[in-house]
Scaffold this active site. Structure first.
Site, PDB file in Angstrom:
ATOM      1  N   ASP A   1      26.693  -5.290  26.138  1.00 38.66           N
ATOM      2  CA  ASP A   1      27.579  -6.430  26.410  1.00 38.66           C
ATOM      3  C   ASP A   1      27.445  -6.886  27.862  1.00 38.66           C
ATOM      4  OD1 ASP A   1      30.413  -5.449  24.266  1.00 38.66           O
ATOM      5  OD2 ASP A   1      28.276  -5.808  23.889  1.00 38.66           O
TER       6      ASP A   1
ATOM      7  N   TYR B   1      24.917  -9.500  28.330  1.00 45.40           N
ATOM      8  CA  TYR B   1      25.372 -10.801  27.834  1.00 45.40           C
ATOM      9  C   TYR B   1      26.296 -11.442  28.869  1.00 45.40           C
ATOM     10  CZ  TYR B   1      27.360 -14.409  24.869  1.00 45.40           C
ATOM     11  OH  TYR B   1      27.736 -15.629  24.363  1.00 45.40           O
ATOM     12  N   ASP B   2      27.257 -10.644  29.352  1.00 41.47           N
ATOM     13  CA  ASP B   2      28.242 -11.174  30.303  1.00 41.47           C
ATOM     14  C   ASP B   2      27.560 -11.668  31.581  1.00 41.47           C
ATOM     15  OD1 ASP B   2      30.685  -8.600  29.400  1.00 41.47           O
ATOM     16  OD2 ASP B   2      30.070 -10.473  28.421  1.00 41.47           O
TER      17      ASP B   2
ATOM     18  N   GLU C   1      28.125 -14.327  -6.477  1.00 37.48           N
ATOM     19  CA  GLU C   1      28.530 -14.154  -5.078  1.00 37.48           C
ATOM     20  C   GLU C   1      29.950 -13.612  -5.018  1.00 37.48           C
ATOM     21  OE1 GLU C   1      28.284 -18.057  -3.351  1.00 37.48           O
ATOM     22  OE2 GLU C   1      26.305 -18.405  -4.197  1.00 37.48           O
TER      23      GLU C   1
ATOM     24  N   LYS D   1      33.660 -13.699  -4.015  1.00 32.44           N
ATOM     25  CA  LYS D   1      34.530 -14.857  -3.723  1.00 32.44           C
ATOM     26  C   LYS D   1      35.438 -14.477  -2.547  1.00 32.44           C
ATOM     27  CE  LYS D   1      37.494 -18.291  -5.940  1.00 32.44           C
ATOM     28  NZ  LYS D   1      38.568 -18.253  -4.904  1.00 32.44           N
TER      29      LYS D   1
ATOM     30  N   LYS E   1      27.206 -18.951 -10.400  1.00 31.40           N
ATOM     31  CA  LYS E   1      26.626 -20.294 -10.363  1.00 31.40           C
ATOM     32  C   LYS E   1      25.278 -20.292 -11.081  1.00 31.40           C
ATOM     33  CE  LYS E   1      28.651 -20.891  -5.785  1.00 31.40           C
ATOM     34  NZ  LYS E   1      28.445 -20.987  -4.322  1.00 31.40           N
TER      35      LYS E   1
ATOM     36  N   LYS F   1      38.323 -14.311 -11.576  1.00 35.34           N
ATOM     37  CA  LYS F   1      39.391 -13.850 -10.679  1.00 35.34           C
ATOM     38  C   LYS F   1      39.748 -12.413 -11.025  1.00 35.34           C
ATOM     39  CE  LYS F   1      41.609 -16.669  -8.566  1.00 35.34           C
ATOM     40  NZ  LYS F   1      41.559 -17.238  -7.213  1.00 35.34           N
TER      41      LYS F   1
HETATM   42  N1  9MJ Z   1      35.128 -18.538  -1.807  1.00 38.18           N
HETATM   43  C1  9MJ Z   1      33.834 -18.220  -1.970  1.00 38.18           C
HETATM   44  O1  9MJ Z   1      33.379 -17.165  -1.515  1.00 38.18           O
HETATM   45  N2  9MJ Z   1      32.983 -19.141  -2.653  1.00 38.18           N
HETATM   46  N3  9MJ Z   1      33.358 -20.381  -3.077  1.00 38.18           N
HETATM   47  C2  9MJ Z   1      32.259 -20.893  -3.621  1.00 38.18           C
HETATM   48  C3  9MJ Z   1      32.172 -22.238  -4.174  1.00 38.18           C
HETATM   49  C4  9MJ Z   1      33.207 -23.130  -4.329  1.00 38.18           C
HETATM   50  C5  9MJ Z   1      32.638 -24.269  -4.876  1.00 38.18           C
HETATM   51  C6  9MJ Z   1      31.289 -24.037  -5.014  1.00 38.18           C
HETATM   52  O2  9MJ Z   1      31.009 -22.768  -4.561  1.00 38.18           O
HETATM   53  N4  9MJ Z   1      31.210 -20.047  -3.573  1.00 38.18           N
HETATM   54  C7  9MJ Z   1      31.656 -18.945  -2.969  1.00 38.18           C
HETATM   55  N5  9MJ Z   1      30.927 -17.831  -2.701  1.00 38.18           N
END
Ligand code: 9MJ
Length: 318
Positions: free
Chosen positions: A32, A35-36, A112, A114, A285, A309
């Site tokens: 660090d 960097y500083d 992914e 959320k 997706k 969810k």
């Molecule tokens: N909240 C979240 O991590 N999200 N939200 C989307 C998203 C929302 C609409 C399209 O993609 N994708 C990820 N990983």
């Protein structure tokens, strides 16, 4: 003066690299103190030659004066809300709708985590970070550029000179959340209910100096408006975002067919507790971008994505 200009260019570059290693890779290559020391050098030269300060200088991260209020921003590409799935049946129904819509037997998905934070859009022009906004109602959000500049993992400059909008989730790591609430209790201030509220509250501060102290972070996961969109899959876009220097979540996976999606979901129901940040589900997706186009949207959500969810956790008693 030319000397000073050259020196600042090289200092900005090396400081951006150090910042990237520390905040995006979590693998600093220098102590660090180094960097500083470089940062002090840059600030001294900028103090001497203020007209040489550029918008991507690391000295510009903690913005100017507190704002009176937030400007409105219209998203050129709307920020979508996702439909929800609550169990395996819902996920299989989603997969059936997608397979029927595409007239195929098997679909490649990207799964992914959320992130349970605040959906954000970052706009870059000529490589410079020029604007950051909240999702708002999906079409109109609030300009919180100054607060987002304080998030160290957001690059102030990228290599792609085309106008590009990247989307992601700003969040507060659990450790920062606990420390913040402790400090608030000390000050007899109302603690935040959860990291999501703390992140939202921090990004809605009118004074960027307050946001700068909240240790916020961000994972980028999508592209909005983008001229040079020659990539053909969502997974290629995630890889491209990573190559541009954005922080992407390392846990995303390509899943061939709904069976692999169900395995991924099952795996993270267990592993969720090991993460250093809150997630409230898994986003699934369709990977192929043409297939996404073909499936299109319902009134407010894409037909090519769904959010599984997690069951709400029983309230964690202290
Ligand atoms: N909240 C979240 O991590 N999200 N939200 C989307 C998203 C929302 C609409 C399209 O993609 N994708 C990820 N990983």
């Amino acid at each position: 003066e030319q000397e000073a200009k050259k020196k600042l260019e090289s200092l900005r570059e090396v400081l951006a690299q150090y910042n990237y290693e520390y905040h995006v890779l979590d693998k600093p290559s220098v102590p660090d103190a180094e960097y500083d020391q470089k940062m002090q050098e840059l600030k001294q030269i900028e103090e001497q030659y203020p007209h040489l300060i550029t918008p991507d200088s690391p000295s510009q991260r903690v913005g100017g004066e507190p704002l009176e209020g937030f400007q409105k921003v219209t998203h050129r590409v709307p920020m979508l809300s996702l439909g929800n799935a609550f169990n395996e049946e819902d996920l299989k129904d989603f997969d059936r709708r997608v397979r029927e819509g595409l007239d195929v037997n098997k679909v490649t998905y990207v799964c992914e985590l959320k992130i349970d934070g605040l959906a954000i859009s970052l706009r870059y022009e000529n490589g410079f970070f020029v604007q950051g906004a909240t999702r708002g109602d999906g079409t109109t959000g609030e300009d919180i550029t100054n607060n987002l500049k304080t998030i160290r993992s957001i690059p102030l400059k990228i290599k792609d000179d085309n106008p590009i909008e990247v989307r992601g989730e700003a969040y507060m790591p659990q450790k920062s959340f606990l420390a913040l609430n402790e400090a608030r209790e000390q000050m007899e201030e109302e603690p935040f209910a959860n990291p999501r509220n703390a992140a939202a509250g921090s990004l809605r501060q009118l004074d960027p100096k307050i946001a700068a102290k909240r240790n916020l972070d961000i994972f980028l996961y999508a592209v909005g408006e983008w001229e040079s969109g020659e990539l053909s899959t969502h997974s290629e876009r995630l890889t491209y975002l990573q190559q541009l220097g954005f922080k992407t979540n390392p846990e995303w996976r390509k899943c061939e067919g709904i069976e692999e999606v169900l395995e991924y979901v099952e795996n993270w129901v267990e592993k969720r507790a090991e993460l250093s940040y809150d997630i409230d589900g898994i986003v699934i997706k369709v990977d192929n971008l043409e297939a996404q186009e073909q499936l299109g949207f319902t009134a407010k959500s894409p037909r090519w994505a769904i959010a599984y969810k997690f069951p709400a956790e029983e309230a964690v008693t202290e």
